[in-house]
Design a protein around this motif. Structure first.
Motif, PDB file in Angstrom:
ATOM      1  N   LEU A   6      27.829  38.999  32.523  1.00 40.71           N
ATOM      2  CA  LEU A   6      28.293  39.679  33.724  1.00 40.71           C
ATOM      3  C   LEU A   6      29.027  40.974  33.404  1.00 40.71           C
ATOM      4  O   LEU A   6      30.197  41.139  33.721  1.00 40.71           O
ATOM      5  CB  LEU A   6      29.196  38.732  34.535  1.00 40.71           C
ATOM      6  N   ARG A   7      28.348  41.875  32.728  1.00 39.48           N
ATOM      7  CA  ARG A   7      28.886  43.224  32.548  1.00 39.48           C
ATOM      8  C   ARG A   7      28.628  43.971  33.855  1.00 39.48           C
ATOM      9  O   ARG A   7      27.582  44.589  34.045  1.00 39.48           O
ATOM     10  CB  ARG A   7      28.211  43.908  31.365  1.00 39.48           C
ATOM     11  N   THR A   8      29.564  43.850  34.774  1.00 37.18           N
ATOM     12  CA  THR A   8      29.366  44.341  36.130  1.00 37.18           C
ATOM     13  C   THR A   8      29.071  45.833  36.138  1.00 37.18           C
ATOM     14  O   THR A   8      29.856  46.631  35.633  1.00 37.18           O
ATOM     15  CB  THR A   8      30.634  44.077  36.975  1.00 37.18           C
ATOM     16  N   PRO A   9      27.931  46.250  36.699  1.00 35.88           N
ATOM     17  CA  PRO A   9      27.609  47.670  36.738  1.00 35.88           C
ATOM     18  C   PRO A   9      28.603  48.440  37.592  1.00 35.88           C
ATOM     19  O   PRO A   9      29.248  47.892  38.482  1.00 35.88           O
ATOM     20  CB  PRO A   9      26.207  47.701  37.336  1.00 35.88           C
ATOM     21  N   ALA A  10      28.701  49.739  37.319  1.00 39.16           N
ATOM     22  CA  ALA A  10      29.656  50.581  38.041  1.00 39.16           C
ATOM     23  C   ALA A  10      29.418  50.544  39.538  1.00 39.16           C
ATOM     24  O   ALA A  10      30.363  50.590  40.334  1.00 39.16           O
ATOM     25  CB  ALA A  10      29.564  52.014  37.520  1.00 39.16           C
ATOM     26  N   ALA A  11      28.167  50.445  39.940  1.00 38.07           N
ATOM     27  CA  ALA A  11      27.860  50.423  41.378  1.00 38.07           C
ATOM     28  C   ALA A  11      28.452  49.194  42.056  1.00 38.07           C
ATOM     29  O   ALA A  11      28.882  49.261  43.207  1.00 38.07           O
ATOM     30  CB  ALA A  11      26.352  50.459  41.585  1.00 38.07           C
ATOM     31  N   VAL A  12      28.488  48.075  41.333  1.00 26.93           N
ATOM     32  CA  VAL A  12      29.097  46.868  41.880  1.00 26.93           C
ATOM     33  C   VAL A  12      30.603  47.069  42.022  1.00 26.93           C
ATOM     34  O   VAL A  12      31.202  46.746  43.052  1.00 26.93           O
ATOM     35  CB  VAL A  12      28.798  45.647  40.991  1.00 26.93           C
ATOM     36  N   GLN A  13      31.212  47.609  40.992  1.00 24.04           N
ATOM     37  CA  GLN A  13      32.654  47.849  41.036  1.00 24.04           C
ATOM     38  C   GLN A  13      33.007  48.816  42.155  1.00 24.04           C
ATOM     39  O   GLN A  13      34.008  48.632  42.868  1.00 24.04           O
ATOM     40  CB  GLN A  13      33.126  48.398  39.685  1.00 24.04           C
ATOM     41  N   ASP A  14      32.192  49.825  42.349  1.00 23.82           N
ATOM     42  CA  ASP A  14      32.453  50.805  43.401  1.00 23.82           C
ATOM     43  C   ASP A  14      32.339  50.159  44.775  1.00 23.82           C
ATOM     44  O   ASP A  14      33.156  50.405  45.666  1.00 23.82           O
ATOM     45  CB  ASP A  14      31.467  51.969  43.282  1.00 23.82           C
ATOM     46  N   ALA A  15      31.330  49.323  44.946  1.00 26.83           N
ATOM     47  CA  ALA A  15      31.157  48.637  46.225  1.00 26.83           C
ATOM     48  C   ALA A  15      32.344  47.738  46.519  1.00 26.83           C
ATOM     49  O   ALA A  15      32.850  47.685  47.649  1.00 26.83           O
ATOM     50  CB  ALA A  15      29.864  47.826  46.216  1.00 26.83           C
ATOM     51  N   GLU A  16      32.812  47.022  45.515  1.00 33.69           N
ATOM     52  CA  GLU A  16      33.944  46.122  45.725  1.00 33.69           C
ATOM     53  C   GLU A  16      35.235  46.891  46.004  1.00 33.69           C
ATOM     54  O   GLU A  16      36.105  46.411  46.729  1.00 33.69           O
ATOM     55  CB  GLU A  16      34.112  45.215  44.507  1.00 33.69           C
ATOM     56  N   ARG A  17      35.331  48.086  45.457  1.00 30.88           N
ATOM     57  CA  ARG A  17      36.538  48.884  45.649  1.00 30.88           C
ATOM     58  C   ARG A  17      36.678  49.353  47.096  1.00 30.88           C
ATOM     59  O   ARG A  17      37.783  49.516  47.600  1.00 30.88           O
ATOM     60  CB  ARG A  17      36.508  50.089  44.703  1.00 30.88           C
ATOM     61  N   HIS A  18      35.568  49.581  47.778  1.00 23.89           N
ATOM     62  CA  HIS A  18      35.612  50.174  49.118  1.00 23.89           C
ATOM     63  C   HIS A  18      35.114  49.234  50.211  1.00 23.89           C
ATOM     64  O   HIS A  18      34.798  49.682  51.315  1.00 23.89           O
ATOM     65  CB  HIS A  18      34.781  51.465  49.139  1.00 23.89           C
ATOM     66  N   THR A  19      35.043  47.943  49.915  1.00 27.83           N
ATOM     67  CA  THR A  19      34.517  46.981  50.870  1.00 27.83           C
ATOM     68  C   THR A  19      35.478  45.810  51.010  1.00 27.83           C
ATOM     69  O   THR A  19      36.020  45.327  50.013  1.00 27.83           O
ATOM     70  CB  THR A  19      33.145  46.443  50.402  1.00 27.83           C
ATOM     71  N   ALA A  20      35.664  45.350  52.251  1.00 29.97           N
ATOM     72  CA  ALA A  20      36.406  44.110  52.452  1.00 29.97           C
ATOM     73  C   ALA A  20      35.682  42.980  51.740  1.00 29.97           C
ATOM     74  O   ALA A  20      34.452  42.900  51.774  1.00 29.97           O
ATOM     75  CB  ALA A  20      36.509  43.805  53.947  1.00 29.97           C
ATOM     76  N   HIS A  21      36.429  42.108  51.108  1.00 30.67           N
ATOM     77  CA  HIS A  21      35.818  41.094  50.250  1.00 30.67           C
ATOM     78  C   HIS A  21      35.464  39.830  51.035  1.00 30.67           C
ATOM     79  O   HIS A  21      35.929  38.721  50.731  1.00 30.67           O
ATOM     80  CB  HIS A  21      36.753  40.763  49.086  1.00 30.67           C
ATOM     81  N   ASN A  22      34.625  40.003  52.056  1.00 32.58           N
ATOM     82  CA  ASN A  22      34.189  38.846  52.827  1.00 32.58           C
ATOM     83  C   ASN A  22      32.949  38.190  52.217  1.00 32.58           C
ATOM     84  O   ASN A  22      32.492  37.159  52.712  1.00 32.58           O
ATOM     85  CB  ASN A  22      33.911  39.226  54.283  1.00 32.58           C
TER      86      ASN A  22
END
Length: 404
Positions: A6-22
């Motif tokens: 699970l080397r989380t890609p940057a796009a995943v990290q970016d999405a999580e940074r700007h999205t409510a974690h529902n």
């Protein structure tokens, strides 16, 4: 969590940074798709065995549905129900025929269809059955999943879906799923409907006892209560028949439909019932700005026409036998139980081996996308366009994950 996987890609990290974690999505970023396959931003392909919780029954970008959407985009996308558009009548007439009902009420999301069904049942109860004002009750089942509006979570038994969203809407009675005796005891003179999933999807593809749905139908008829079947996930070919209720020879008073009705392109839902039920609604009493819009109707009409051929129901039934048999062979080899109908399966993994989440992460690494639910259970619901070879591939990957 397996660190190397699970080397989380940057796009995943970016999405999580700007999205409510529902949501807690798997760390894959999909950029294109076709048929039963999706491709991520790095070019890796995955077999989609979730199919958008059955919203993608016909696969990604089905050419007939994409063509209908393109054609309609060039003409008209929205009028609101204040006017009639040229796609509306065909959709309602053909869907009503597919359901064997008189009337259709189009909405957008599955939760809207459920809310519509609740409102119609209550109004029917007051105007037709003669229930005193404000006294209507609806009987539902433990383990249900009908959506996430405040009214719907009021009768959820899932603490994640329900906790801290009160105060809750009254008027619902919860009984064990599959228990006819409990259902019989819960119905009284003020009961207007029994609302059930013919197969409980979110609970782990739970199939009720064979006599359950026929018993519900008999009981509702005897007690003058509406039988509302939530076929939002189970319907439209998923189980090998157009509706899961058909497996038991049962016809409900009201179908709640969604997900696959939009062909994986637009959100479309609908309530289908006869005129003595849906006819209780009058102008101004219920509606939706986008419900039944021209784009949605153009796509959904083609969905109905695909189903009218029977091809996808046959595929689901025939290929589903292959899927279910392959998975049952894994019982005792890491699987504790397999449940399902057609191209829909719930797999209970031995919790001593791994959680459902960990299994889905490992499947993802092997190029198969699935979804966990409730601890060590995962669900498989591939598009109905999947092939025999692709089913065998998916089962082989499940076997490899279980074998470690």
């Amino acid at each position: 969590m397996i660190e190397d996987m699970l080397r989380t890609p940057a796009a995943v990290q970016d999405a999580e940074r700007h999205t409510a974690h529902n949501y807690h999505p798997l760390p894959v970023v999909i950029s294109s798709a076709e048929g039963a396959w999706v491709t991520d931003v790095d070019g890796k392909r995955y077999l989609d065995c979730l199919a958008g919780y059955s919203a993608l029954n016909f696969g990604h970008r089905h050419p007939t549905l994409i063509a209908a959407a393109h054609a309609q985009l060039d003409k008209l996308t929205l009028t609101s129900r204040a006017f009639i558009h040229d796609q509306f009548a065909d959709f309602c007439r053909e869907l009503a025929a597919l359901c064997g009902k008189d009337l259709v009420l189009p909405m957008n999301t599955g939760a809207e269809a459920v809310e519509t069904g609740i409102k119609v049942a209550r109004k029917w109860g007051y105007q037709v059955k003669g229930v005193p004002a404000g006294q209507a009750n609806i009987v539902v089942a433990e383990g249900n999943f009908h959506g996430r509006t405040t009214t719907i979570v009021s009768f959820s038994t899932d603490s994640d879906a329900r906790a801290d969203f009160g105060p809750y809407t009254p008027g619902f009675r919860i009984v064990p799923y599959g228990d006819l005796d409990a259902l019989t005891e819960a119905i009284d003179e003020h009961t207007v409907a029994v609302l059930l999933e013919p197969i409980q999807g979110e609970q782990g593809v739970v199939v009720p006892p064979e006599d359950y749905l026929p018993g519900v139908r008999r009981l509702c008829t005897e007690r003058n209560v509406l039988f509302i079947a939530d076929e939002i996930q189970s319907g439209l070919g998923r189980t090998g028949t157009t509706f899961a209720c058909e497996q038991e020879g049962v016809v409900p008073d009201m179908y709640l439909l969604g997900k696959a009705l939009g062909g994986g392109i637009v959100p479309v839902s609908a309530v289908a019932a006869d005129s003595d039920v849906l006819g209780v609604l009058q102008p101004g009493q219920h509606g939706s700005t986008f419900g039944g819009n021209p784009l949605a109707c153009a796509v959904a009409t083609e969905v109905v026409r695909l189903l009218a051929t029977g091809e996808f129901q046959r595929r689901s039934a025939e290929l589903g036998e292959r899927l279910q048999a392959g998975l049952r062979d894994l019982i005792g080899k890491g699987l504790v139980e397999v449940r399902g109908r057609g191209l829909w399966a719930g797999l209970d993994i031995d919790p001593a081996l791994m959680s459902g989440r960990e299994a889905c992460e490992r499947l993802m690494e092997r190029g198969v996308l699935a979804k966990d639910t409730h601890g060590s259970t995962i669900r498989l619901a591939p598009p109905l366009v999947i092939t025999e070879e692709e089913i065998d591939h998916a089962v082989a990957q499940v076997a490899a994950v279980l074998a470690g």
